[in-house]
Design a protein around this motif. Structure first.
Motif, short mmCIF file in Angstrom:
data_model
loop_
_atom_site.label_atom_id
_atom_site.label_comp_id
_atom_site.label_asym_id
_atom_site.label_seq_id
_atom_site.Cartn_x
_atom_site.Cartn_y
_atom_site.Cartn_z
N ALA A 40 42.99 88.95 47.71
CA ALA A 40 43.78 87.92 48.39
C ALA A 40 44.36 88.45 49.70
O ALA A 40 44.42 87.73 50.70
CB ALA A 40 44.90 87.43 47.47
N ASP A 41 44.80 89.72 49.68
CA ASP A 41 45.34 90.31 50.90
C ASP A 41 44.24 90.57 51.92
O ASP A 41 44.42 90.37 53.13
CB ASP A 41 46.06 91.63 50.58
N ARG A 42 43.10 91.04 51.43
CA ARG A 42 41.96 91.30 52.32
C ARG A 42 41.50 90.02 53.00
O ARG A 42 41.17 90.01 54.19
CB ARG A 42 40.81 91.94 51.53
N GLU A 43 41.49 88.91 52.25
CA GLU A 43 41.07 87.63 52.82
C GLU A 43 41.92 87.26 54.02
O GLU A 43 41.42 86.85 55.08
CB GLU A 43 41.19 86.54 51.76
N VAL A 44 43.23 87.45 53.88
CA VAL A 44 44.14 87.09 54.96
C VAL A 44 43.94 87.99 56.18
O VAL A 44 43.81 87.51 57.31
CB VAL A 44 45.61 87.17 54.47
N VAL A 45 43.90 89.30 55.96
CA VAL A 45 43.81 90.20 57.10
C VAL A 45 42.48 90.05 57.84
O VAL A 45 42.42 90.16 59.08
CB VAL A 45 44.05 91.67 56.67
N LEU A 46 41.40 89.75 57.12
CA LEU A 46 40.12 89.59 57.80
C LEU A 46 40.01 88.26 58.52
O LEU A 46 39.36 88.16 59.55
CB LEU A 46 38.97 89.76 56.79
N LEU A 47 40.66 87.22 58.00
CA LEU A 47 40.69 85.95 58.72
C LEU A 47 41.45 86.09 60.03
O LEU A 47 41.12 85.48 61.05
CB LEU A 47 41.30 84.84 57.86
N VAL A 48 42.47 86.94 60.02
CA VAL A 48 43.23 87.19 61.26
C VAL A 48 42.42 88.07 62.21
O VAL A 48 42.29 87.77 63.40
CB VAL A 48 44.58 87.85 60.93
N ALA A 49 41.85 89.16 61.67
CA ALA A 49 41.20 90.15 62.53
C ALA A 49 39.80 89.75 62.95
O ALA A 49 39.39 90.02 64.08
CB ALA A 49 41.16 91.50 61.80
N TRP A 50 39.04 89.12 62.07
CA TRP A 50 37.65 88.81 62.37
C TRP A 50 37.43 87.36 62.76
O TRP A 50 36.57 87.07 63.59
CB TRP A 50 36.76 89.14 61.17
N ALA A 51 38.17 86.44 62.14
CA ALA A 51 38.00 85.02 62.49
C ALA A 51 38.94 84.61 63.62
O ALA A 51 38.83 83.51 64.15
CB ALA A 51 38.25 84.14 61.27
N ASP A 52 39.86 85.50 63.99
CA ASP A 52 40.79 85.25 65.09
C ASP A 52 41.67 84.01 64.83
O ASP A 52 41.95 83.23 65.73
CB ASP A 52 40.03 85.09 66.41
N LEU A 53 42.07 83.83 63.58
CA LEU A 53 42.98 82.74 63.23
C LEU A 53 44.41 83.23 63.31
O LEU A 53 44.69 84.41 63.06
CB LEU A 53 42.70 82.22 61.82
N THR A 54 45.33 82.34 63.64
CA THR A 54 46.75 82.66 63.59
C THR A 54 47.21 82.61 62.14
O THR A 54 46.50 82.09 61.26
CB THR A 54 47.57 81.68 64.41
N SER A 55 48.41 83.08 61.88
CA SER A 55 48.95 83.02 60.52
C SER A 55 49.04 81.59 60.03
O SER A 55 48.74 81.29 58.86
CB SER A 55 50.34 83.67 60.48
N GLU A 56 49.44 80.68 60.93
CA GLU A 56 49.54 79.27 60.55
C GLU A 56 48.17 78.69 60.23
O GLU A 56 48.01 77.89 59.30
CB GLU A 56 50.22 78.47 61.66
N GLU A 57 47.16 79.08 61.00
CA GLU A 57 45.81 78.59 60.74
C GLU A 57 45.26 79.15 59.43
O GLU A 57 44.55 78.45 58.70
CB GLU A 57 44.90 78.95 61.92
N VAL A 58 45.58 80.40 59.14
CA VAL A 58 45.15 80.98 57.86
C VAL A 58 45.80 80.22 56.71
O VAL A 58 45.16 79.95 55.69
CB VAL A 58 45.51 82.49 57.79
N ALA A 59 47.06 79.87 56.87
CA ALA A 59 47.76 79.11 55.83
C ALA A 59 47.05 77.78 55.57
O ALA A 59 46.86 77.37 54.43
CB ALA A 59 49.21 78.86 56.24
N ARG A 60 46.62 77.11 56.66
CA ARG A 60 45.89 75.85 56.49
C ARG A 60 44.52 76.10 55.87
O ARG A 60 44.07 75.33 55.00
CB ARG A 60 45.72 75.13 57.83
N ALA A 61 43.87 77.16 56.29
CA ALA A 61 42.52 77.46 55.79
C ALA A 61 42.53 77.72 54.29
O ALA A 61 41.65 77.24 53.56
CB ALA A 61 41.94 78.66 56.52
N LEU A 62 43.52 78.46 53.83
CA LEU A 62 43.57 78.86 52.43
C LEU A 62 44.47 77.96 51.59
O LEU A 62 44.57 78.15 50.37
CB LEU A 62 44.06 80.32 52.32
#
Length: 204
Positions: free
Chosen positions: A147-169
């Motif tokens: 779960a933690d890896r999913e968040v950090v890779l969405l930020v680092a590799w998908a270039d999503l903001t924290s808010e966008e990651v929240a919407r994505a997941l």
């Protein structure tokens, strides 16, 4: 000339506007595919390798097309939505992802010889991208909770903001920040203090 005008208009539309037009013409979804497929495929490739990425990327857009009526058209960009779908699909390949990281770590250790400069691994791990997932970084990614890896890779590799990651997941933004902090702490510990996940958002 009409085709060029239509293409130009489509390029200027937001994803939400394109999806609204699908009520009259579902075929316009092709514009969403063309706009976002490279990013989704690239992300899946980094996570799983090219063979599985082909399947994950294709299925991401099949799922998106099947569920486009559920899309929240108040959100102009479909990136978080699409990466959320891709993340759910990638989650079904956790074992394959773990094997990939172990293989990368082994390959880096095998290439490490007595003449190699001690600081090489740290320099290689400065950026979290496809070329840098080697050695200690690959091992650290494998050790991070999924779960933690999913968040950090969405930020680092998908270039999503924290808010966008929240919407994505579909999780609270506070949960995203907590998971991101834990993941970064583990990565920094493994990489001698280097933070390969720093983004523009962090400096704002």
């Amino acid at each position: 000339m009409a085709v060029v005008t239509r293409d130009v208009c489509a390029a200027e539309e937001t994803d939400a506007e394109i999806i609204r037009r699908m009520h009259g013409d579902p075929a316009v979804f092709d514009a969403i595919f063309d706009r976002h497929y490279p990013a989704i495929h690239g992300y899946a490739t980094r996570r799983l390798g090219r063979d599985l990425a082909d399947d994950v990327a294709a299925e991401t857009f099949l799922v998106a097309f099947d569920h486009w009526r559920r899309y929240d058209t108040t959100q102009h960009s479909a990136r978080p939505w699409l990466f959320g779908i891709a993340s759910n699909l990638i989650a079904g390949h956790q074992r394959a992802e773990a094997r990939r990281y172990r293989a990368l770590a082994r390959a880096e250790r095998a290439a490490d010889g007595p003449d190699r400069h001690d600081g090489t691994a740290d320099r290689v791990a400065v950026r979290l991208d496809a070329q840098a997932v080697r050695g200690r970084l690959a091992a650290a990614l494998e050790e991070i909770a999924p779960a933690d890896r999913e968040v950090v890779l969405l930020v680092a590799w998908a270039d999503l903001t924290s808010e966008e990651v929240a919407r994505a997941l579909e999780i609270p933004a506070g949960t995203v920040r907590s998971r991101l902090h834990r993941a970064r702490t583990r990565l920094r510990a493994a990489l001698g203090g280097a933070d390969p996940t720093a983004t523009r958002e962090d400096s704002e």
